[in-house]
Design a protein around this motif. Structure first.
Motif, short mmCIF file in Angstrom:
data_model
loop_
_atom_site.label_atom_id
_atom_site.label_comp_id
_atom_site.label_asym_id
_atom_site.label_seq_id
_atom_site.Cartn_x
_atom_site.Cartn_y
_atom_site.Cartn_z
N MET A 1 -52.71 -21.45 -10.70
CA MET A 1 -53.20 -20.45 -11.12
C MET A 1 -54.37 -20.57 -11.76
SD MET A 1 -51.82 -17.33 -14.02
CE MET A 1 -50.81 -18.61 -15.09
N SER A 2 -55.62 -19.88 -11.37
CA SER A 2 -56.80 -20.10 -11.85
C SER A 2 -57.20 -19.10 -12.88
CB SER A 2 -57.72 -20.12 -10.46
OG SER A 2 -59.28 -20.36 -10.85
N ILE A 3 -57.97 -19.41 -13.99
CA ILE A 3 -58.29 -18.25 -14.86
C ILE A 3 -59.79 -18.70 -15.14
CG2 ILE A 3 -58.04 -17.78 -17.52
CD1 ILE A 3 -55.49 -17.17 -15.59
N HIS A 4 -60.49 -17.43 -15.36
CA HIS A 4 -61.92 -17.48 -15.39
C HIS A 4 -62.23 -16.90 -16.64
CE1 HIS A 4 -62.57 -19.43 -11.58
NE2 HIS A 4 -61.77 -18.52 -11.17
N ARG A 5 -63.00 -17.19 -17.70
CA ARG A 5 -63.46 -16.56 -18.75
C ARG A 5 -65.08 -16.54 -18.92
NH1 ARG A 5 -61.27 -18.36 -24.24
NH2 ARG A 5 -62.55 -16.70 -24.90
N VAL A 14 -53.35 -21.80 -19.93
CA VAL A 14 -52.36 -20.62 -20.09
C VAL A 14 -51.27 -21.30 -20.18
CG1 VAL A 14 -51.91 -18.49 -18.85
CG2 VAL A 14 -54.32 -19.57 -18.96
N ARG A 15 -50.48 -20.58 -21.06
CA ARG A 15 -48.84 -20.88 -21.22
C ARG A 15 -48.29 -19.41 -21.06
NH1 ARG A 15 -50.43 -25.00 -25.25
NH2 ARG A 15 -50.12 -27.02 -24.18
N ARG A 16 -47.16 -19.38 -20.15
CA ARG A 16 -46.56 -18.16 -20.18
C ARG A 16 -45.09 -18.36 -20.73
NH1 ARG A 16 -46.98 -16.07 -14.02
NH2 ARG A 16 -46.32 -14.05 -15.29
N PHE A 17 -45.07 -17.35 -21.60
CA PHE A 17 -43.50 -17.45 -22.18
C PHE A 17 -42.63 -16.51 -21.75
CE2 PHE A 17 -46.25 -19.66 -25.14
CZ PHE A 17 -45.54 -20.96 -25.51
N ILE A 18 -41.70 -16.48 -21.16
CA ILE A 18 -40.48 -15.68 -20.42
C ILE A 18 -39.40 -15.70 -20.92
CG2 ILE A 18 -39.92 -14.85 -18.25
CD1 ILE A 18 -42.71 -14.80 -18.24
N VAL A 19 -39.01 -14.70 -21.65
CA VAL A 19 -37.85 -14.51 -22.39
C VAL A 19 -36.63 -14.20 -21.29
CG1 VAL A 19 -36.32 -13.44 -23.99
CG2 VAL A 19 -38.74 -13.64 -24.43
N LYS A 20 -35.37 -15.09 -21.48
CA LYS A 20 -34.43 -15.06 -20.81
C LYS A 20 -33.86 -13.90 -20.69
CE LYS A 20 -30.28 -17.64 -19.34
NZ LYS A 20 -29.39 -18.64 -19.57
#
Length: 60
Positions: A1-5, A14-20
């Motif tokens: 994943m590429s992020i631009h600011r 970037v950290r993605r937290f996905i709840v089970k």
């Protein structure tokens, strides 16, 4: 994943937290399945079957 600011010079992490067992987790699974379809990993019949399974997965 590429992020631009805009204006950012440093590396962005970037950290993605996905709840089970949440809708977000199911959507992530649907996205992964679609990426496999795009990559040609599934046949036409598997694509049709996957669409039905996506709908079932989102609403159960």
């Amino acid at each position: 994943m590429s992020i631009h600011r805009i204006g950012q010079k440093r590396t962005v992490t970037v950290r993605r937290f996905i709840v089970k067992d949440t809708v977000e987790e199911r959507l992530l699974q649907v996205q992964a399945r679609k990426q496999r379809m795009i990559a040609g990993a599934l046949t036409d019949e598997e694509v049709r079957s996957a669409r039905i399974e996506e709908l079932k997965m989102l609403f159960t």
